[in-house]
Design a protein around this motif. Structure first.
Motif, PDB file in Angstrom:
ATOM      1  N   PRO A   1      46.341  56.071  36.293  1.00 52.97           N
ATOM      2  CA  PRO A   1      45.603  56.495  34.894  1.00 52.97           C
ATOM      3  C   PRO A   1      44.111  56.703  34.432  1.00 52.97           C
ATOM      4  CG  PRO A   1      45.657  53.900  35.733  1.00 52.97           C
ATOM      5  CD  PRO A   1      45.940  54.625  37.278  1.00 52.97           C
ATOM      6  N   ALA A   2      44.179  57.538  33.404  1.00 55.90           N
ATOM      7  CA  ALA A   2      43.433  57.506  32.472  1.00 55.90           C
ATOM      8  C   ALA A   2      42.280  55.885  32.168  1.00 55.90           C
ATOM      9  CB  ALA A   2      43.817  58.473  31.634  1.00 55.90           C
ATOM     10  N   ARG A   3      41.282  56.306  31.901  1.00 52.75           N
ATOM     11  CA  ARG A   3      40.900  55.073  31.062  1.00 52.75           C
ATOM     12  C   ARG A   3      41.691  54.842  30.241  1.00 52.75           C
ATOM     13  NH1 ARG A   3      35.933  51.977  31.457  1.00 52.75           N
ATOM     14  NH2 ARG A   3      34.724  51.839  29.055  1.00 52.75           N
TER      15      ARG A   3
ATOM     16  N   SER B   1      39.892  49.739  39.737  1.00 54.03           N
ATOM     17  CA  SER B   1      39.744  49.488  38.639  1.00 54.03           C
ATOM     18  C   SER B   1      40.425  48.016  37.864  1.00 54.03           C
ATOM     19  CB  SER B   1      39.960  50.230  37.253  1.00 54.03           C
ATOM     20  OG  SER B   1      39.316  51.542  37.625  1.00 54.03           O
ATOM     21  N   MET B   2      40.137  48.048  36.809  1.00 57.20           N
ATOM     22  CA  MET B   2      40.154  46.239  36.426  1.00 57.20           C
ATOM     23  C   MET B   2      41.331  46.925  34.705  1.00 57.20           C
ATOM     24  SD  MET B   2      40.020  42.971  35.719  1.00 57.20           S
ATOM     25  CE  MET B   2      38.212  42.422  35.620  1.00 57.20           C
ATOM     26  N   VAL B   3      41.830  45.737  34.877  1.00 54.97           N
ATOM     27  CA  VAL B   3      43.603  45.911  33.790  1.00 54.97           C
ATOM     28  C   VAL B   3      42.856  44.785  32.906  1.00 54.97           C
ATOM     29  CG1 VAL B   3      45.549  46.697  33.090  1.00 54.97           C
ATOM     30  CG2 VAL B   3      44.699  47.846  34.980  1.00 54.97           C
ATOM     31  N   LEU B   4      42.829  44.697  32.123  1.00 54.13           N
ATOM     32  CA  LEU B   4      43.128  43.361  30.883  1.00 54.13           C
ATOM     33  C   LEU B   4      43.684  43.948  29.660  1.00 54.13           C
ATOM     34  CD1 LEU B   4      39.479  43.172  29.625  1.00 54.13           C
ATOM     35  CD2 LEU B   4      40.016  42.348  31.336  1.00 54.13           C
ATOM     36  N   VAL B   5      44.614  42.584  29.484  1.00 51.97           N
ATOM     37  CA  VAL B   5      45.877  42.626  28.969  1.00 51.97           C
ATOM     38  C   VAL B   5      45.643  41.549  27.851  1.00 51.97           C
ATOM     39  CG1 VAL B   5      47.818  41.874  28.614  1.00 51.97           C
ATOM     40  CG2 VAL B   5      47.299  42.879  31.005  1.00 51.97           C
ATOM     41  N   HIS B   6      45.473  42.193  26.695  1.00 56.35           N
ATOM     42  CA  HIS B   6      45.529  41.581  25.225  1.00 56.35           C
ATOM     43  C   HIS B   6      46.596  41.828  23.804  1.00 56.35           C
ATOM     44  CE1 HIS B   6      41.242  43.154  25.326  1.00 56.35           C
ATOM     45  NE2 HIS B   6      41.853  44.290  26.381  1.00 56.35           N
ATOM     46  N   ALA B   7      46.290  40.222  23.761  1.00 55.60           N
ATOM     47  CA  ALA B   7      47.372  40.179  23.135  1.00 55.60           C
ATOM     48  C   ALA B   7      48.650  40.696  21.342  1.00 55.60           C
ATOM     49  CB  ALA B   7      47.421  38.465  22.129  1.00 55.60           C
TER      50      ALA B   7
ATOM     51  N   VAL C   1      42.819  38.440  25.724  1.00 56.55           N
ATOM     52  CA  VAL C   1      42.619  38.557  26.376  1.00 56.55           C
ATOM     53  C   VAL C   1      42.981  37.920  26.662  1.00 56.55           C
ATOM     54  CG1 VAL C   1      42.127  39.505  29.042  1.00 56.55           C
ATOM     55  CG2 VAL C   1      40.230  40.095  26.772  1.00 56.55           C
ATOM     56  N   THR C   2      45.094  38.279  27.529  1.00 57.95           N
ATOM     57  CA  THR C   2      45.534  37.143  27.791  1.00 57.95           C
ATOM     58  C   THR C   2      45.200  36.997  29.678  1.00 57.95           C
ATOM     59  OG1 THR C   2      47.746  38.478  27.745  1.00 57.95           O
ATOM     60  CG2 THR C   2      47.102  37.019  26.146  1.00 57.95           C
ATOM     61  N   ALA C   3      45.490  38.446  30.324  1.00 53.84           N
ATOM     62  CA  ALA C   3      44.556  38.578  31.887  1.00 53.84           C
ATOM     63  C   ALA C   3      44.067  39.500  32.010  1.00 53.84           C
ATOM     64  CB  ALA C   3      46.353  38.838  32.534  1.00 53.84           C
ATOM     65  N   GLU C   4      42.803  39.231  32.651  1.00 51.90           N
ATOM     66  CA  GLU C   4      42.425  40.425  33.937  1.00 51.90           C
ATOM     67  C   GLU C   4      43.197  40.259  34.801  1.00 51.90           C
ATOM     68  OE1 GLU C   4      38.120  38.305  33.707  1.00 51.90           O
ATOM     69  OE2 GLU C   4      38.134  38.102  31.756  1.00 51.90           O
ATOM     70  N   VAL C   5      43.251  41.259  35.726  1.00 51.94           N
ATOM     71  CA  VAL C   5      44.060  41.351  36.513  1.00 51.94           C
ATOM     72  C   VAL C   5      43.212  42.652  37.521  1.00 51.94           C
ATOM     73  CG1 VAL C   5      45.868  42.680  37.470  1.00 51.94           C
ATOM     74  CG2 VAL C   5      46.225  42.161  34.821  1.00 51.94           C
ATOM     75  N   GLU C   6      42.627  42.100  38.355  1.00 44.81           N
ATOM     76  CA  GLU C   6      41.467  42.706  38.951  1.00 44.81           C
ATOM     77  C   GLU C   6      42.553  43.486  40.591  1.00 44.81           C
ATOM     78  OE1 GLU C   6      38.710  40.423  41.330  1.00 44.81           O
ATOM     79  OE2 GLU C   6      38.409  38.736  39.123  1.00 44.81           O
ATOM     80  N   PRO C   7      41.374  45.076  40.958  1.00 43.70           N
ATOM     81  CA  PRO C   7      41.896  45.636  41.866  1.00 43.70           C
ATOM     82  C   PRO C   7      42.652  45.052  42.959  1.00 43.70           C
ATOM     83  CG  PRO C   7      40.439  46.444  41.197  1.00 43.70           C
ATOM     84  CD  PRO C   7      40.055  45.140  40.427  1.00 43.70           C
ATOM     85  N   GLY C   8      44.065  45.238  43.248  1.00 42.80           N
ATOM     86  CA  GLY C   8      44.407  44.628  44.416  1.00 42.80           C
ATOM     87  C   GLY C   8      44.736  43.198  43.413  1.00 42.80           C
ATOM     88  N   ARG C   9      45.379  42.926  42.849  1.00 42.53           N
ATOM     89  CA  ARG C   9      46.013  41.884  41.751  1.00 42.53           C
ATOM     90  C   ARG C   9      47.193  41.635  41.268  1.00 42.53           C
ATOM     91  NH1 ARG C   9      43.606  37.589  44.738  1.00 42.53           N
ATOM     92  NH2 ARG C   9      43.538  36.108  42.178  1.00 42.53           N
ATOM     93  N   SER C  10      48.121  41.090  40.972  1.00 43.00           N
ATOM     94  CA  SER C  10      49.022  40.982  40.028  1.00 43.00           C
ATOM     95  C   SER C  10      48.821  40.072  38.719  1.00 43.00           C
ATOM     96  CB  SER C  10      50.281  40.906  40.605  1.00 43.00           C
ATOM     97  OG  SER C  10      50.357  42.080  41.779  1.00 43.00           O
TER      98      SER C  10
END
Length: 93
Positions: A40-42, A59-65, A73-82
């Motif tokens: 996925p593109a930045r 890459s890190m993924v941030l979920v926003h409310a 930010v409701t979740a910070e999903v690091e590489p390899g995590r769910s």
């Protein structure tokens, strides 16, 4: 006259360098609410709540409310995590 030529040369060189920089994208597979996204593109993406994220990228993924990657930010999903959370958008770094 020499200043104009030098300025045009600098502008042209800057343009060539800018075009040579590759587009940034996360490498790997990102699965959001069961939908796979390969490399996925930045950027910011809309989603529906609740949000399920499986981050198999580098890459890190941030979920926003809120939409447009606004609000807390409701979740910070690091590489390899769910993560499972609520939100209306997510940002891929």
């Amino acid at each position: 006259m020499h200043r104009r030529i030098a300025a045009l040369g600098m502008l042209a060189a800057t343009g060539v360098i800018a075009l040579a920089v590759p587009a940034q994208a996360a490498t790997g597979l990102l699965v959001v609410n069961g939908v796979p996204h390969e490399n996925p593109a930045r950027g910011c993406y809309a989603t529906s709540s609740p949000v399920s994220v499986q981050n198999h990228t580098n890459s890190m993924v941030l979920v926003h409310a809120a939409a447009n990657c606004q609000g807390p930010v409701t979740a910070e999903v690091e590489p390899g995590r769910s993560a499972k959370t609520f939100g209306a958008s997510y940002f891929v770094f």
